[in-house]
Design an enzyme around this catalytic site. Structure first.
Site, PDB file in Angstrom:
ATOM      1  N   ASP A   8      49.304   7.097  24.262  1.00 33.29           N
ATOM      2  CA  ASP A   8      48.899   5.863  23.586  1.00 33.29           C
ATOM      3  C   ASP A   8      47.621   5.267  24.167  1.00 33.29           C
ATOM      4  O   ASP A   8      47.109   4.283  23.636  1.00 33.29           O
ATOM      5  CB  ASP A   8      50.008   4.800  23.718  1.00 33.29           C
ATOM      6  CG  ASP A   8      51.118   5.005  22.696  1.00 33.29           C
ATOM      7  OD1 ASP A   8      50.876   5.725  21.703  1.00 33.29           O
ATOM      8  OD2 ASP A   8      52.207   4.448  22.900  1.00 33.29           O
ATOM      9  N   LYS A  58      50.783  -3.462  21.368  1.00 32.62           N
ATOM     10  CA  LYS A  58      50.503  -2.867  20.049  1.00 32.62           C
ATOM     11  C   LYS A  58      51.796  -2.711  19.258  1.00 32.62           C
ATOM     12  O   LYS A  58      52.898  -2.641  19.817  1.00 32.62           O
ATOM     13  CB  LYS A  58      49.828  -1.499  20.171  1.00 32.62           C
ATOM     14  CG  LYS A  58      50.614  -0.409  20.939  1.00 32.62           C
ATOM     15  CD  LYS A  58      51.588   0.423  20.124  1.00 32.62           C
ATOM     16  CE  LYS A  58      52.215   1.542  20.958  1.00 32.62           C
ATOM     17  NZ  LYS A  58      53.491   2.044  20.463  1.00 32.62           N
TER      18      LYS A  58
END
Ligand code: C5P
Length: 300
Positions: free
Chosen positions: A139, A11
């Site tokens: 996350d 990401k």
């Protein structure tokens, strides 16, 4: 199902505003996060009941209890009461200590693999699964959703971007590059906290900036890069802003750091010469630099 292979995307934090410290010691943030077409692969096979094992093709990756895949397996088995076993194999592509979410993405891929191995009878409700993911790392919840998302709180509140602004991001070409050194996330947050309160972006300001970008249909991905953690990282590692500034001025690209670094990214226009940008990164950071081209994944 007796064997499964799950993609674990990297990401980028295209926008990361840290808005203040929480009573639990973590930080509140507002972040636009985009999963990429490039990442790790987590393969899993049904194993001896009660046994959970992990092997990895990269000897630098710890395959012990500190690995988030094993923590995810144990947390999921505890939450579901599943008594089966699994053998995991991780094909590691995402560099560690990079701010690219590799460990968190691997952990969530492991949760998805376990769900597939165990079958529908042992499935957790979505909110319970999100709770397990949040307990593994800030996350992790992000990787339960697909496509560009907005993360809030400590990272546990994740919502999809509305379709129109998400469409400004999906499919975009990016160049991801990381110098030979890594940055530890706790260090970056601790340095940021040392500069409080001036080092934080007030929550109202962060939300206003994000709302302005979301609400302006002419705004491009190029207008998004912002990262509160650049300040402490750039003070210690001036080679990061030096290269980003070169890329902006010589190639006209929008560029920034992802998460707590040390990986950075440049948004590449469709016709841009990615090879020339990559060559500049290698010229400045040497052969130990990691460079990878990818695209932003669409939702779903
Ligand atoms: O949750 P995770 O293990 O990724 O967090 C690593 C460290 O980063 C935490 O121990 C904390 O120091 C810092 N952190 C934070 N606020 C967040 C996420 C991470 O302070 N929202």
């Amino acid at each position: 199902m007796s064997a499964v292979s799950v993609f674990a995307p990297a990401k980028l934090n295209l926008f990361l505003a840290i808005t203040g410290r929480r009573p639990d010691g973590f930080h509140d943030l507002v972040s636009v996060v985009a999963p990429l077409t490039w990442g790790d692969t987590v393969r899993a096979e049904a194993g001896t009941p009660g046994e959970l094992t992990l092997a990895c093709d990269d000897p630098a990756v710890p395959a012990d209890e500190t690995n988030l895949i094993l923590r995810a397996e144990r947390a999921w088995a505890a939450a579901t009461g599943w008594a089966g076993g699994a053998t995991f194999f991780l094909e590691k592509r995402i560099p560690m200590g990079a701010g690219l979410g590799g460990g968190s993405s691997d952990a969530v891929a492991a949760l998805k693999a376990l769900e597939a191995l165990a079958g529908p009878e042992v499935r957790l409700a979505p909110t319970a699964l999100a709770g397990v993911a949040a307990g593994i790392g800030s996350d992790c919840p992000l990787f339960l959703t697909g496509g560009p998302a907005v993360m809030r709180g400590r990272g546990e509140r994740v919502g999809a971007l509305p379709p129109e602004p998400a469409g400004r991001l999906t499919g975009r070409r990016v160049l991801v590059f990381k110098p030979g050194f890594s940055i530890a996330t706790p260090w970056a947050y601790a340095r940021l906290a040392a500069g409080a309160p001036g080092s934080y972006l007030p929550a109202a300001e962060a939300e206003a900036r994000l709302a302005a970008w979301i609400g302006d249909s002419r705004a491009k991905a190029e207008g998004l890069p912002f990262n509160s953690l650049e300040a402490p990282a750039f003070r210690k590692f001036p080679t990061l802003p030096l290269l980003l500034e070169q890329l902006r001025s010589d190639f006209g690209v929008s560029a920034g750091m992802s998460g707590s670094g040390s990986a950075c990214f440049a948004l590449l226009p469709e016709g841009a010469d990615a090879g020339a940008v990559a060559a500049r990164v290698r010229r400045e950071w040497g052969t130990s630099a990691f460079v990878r081209e990818a695209r932003i994944l669409p939702p779903g």
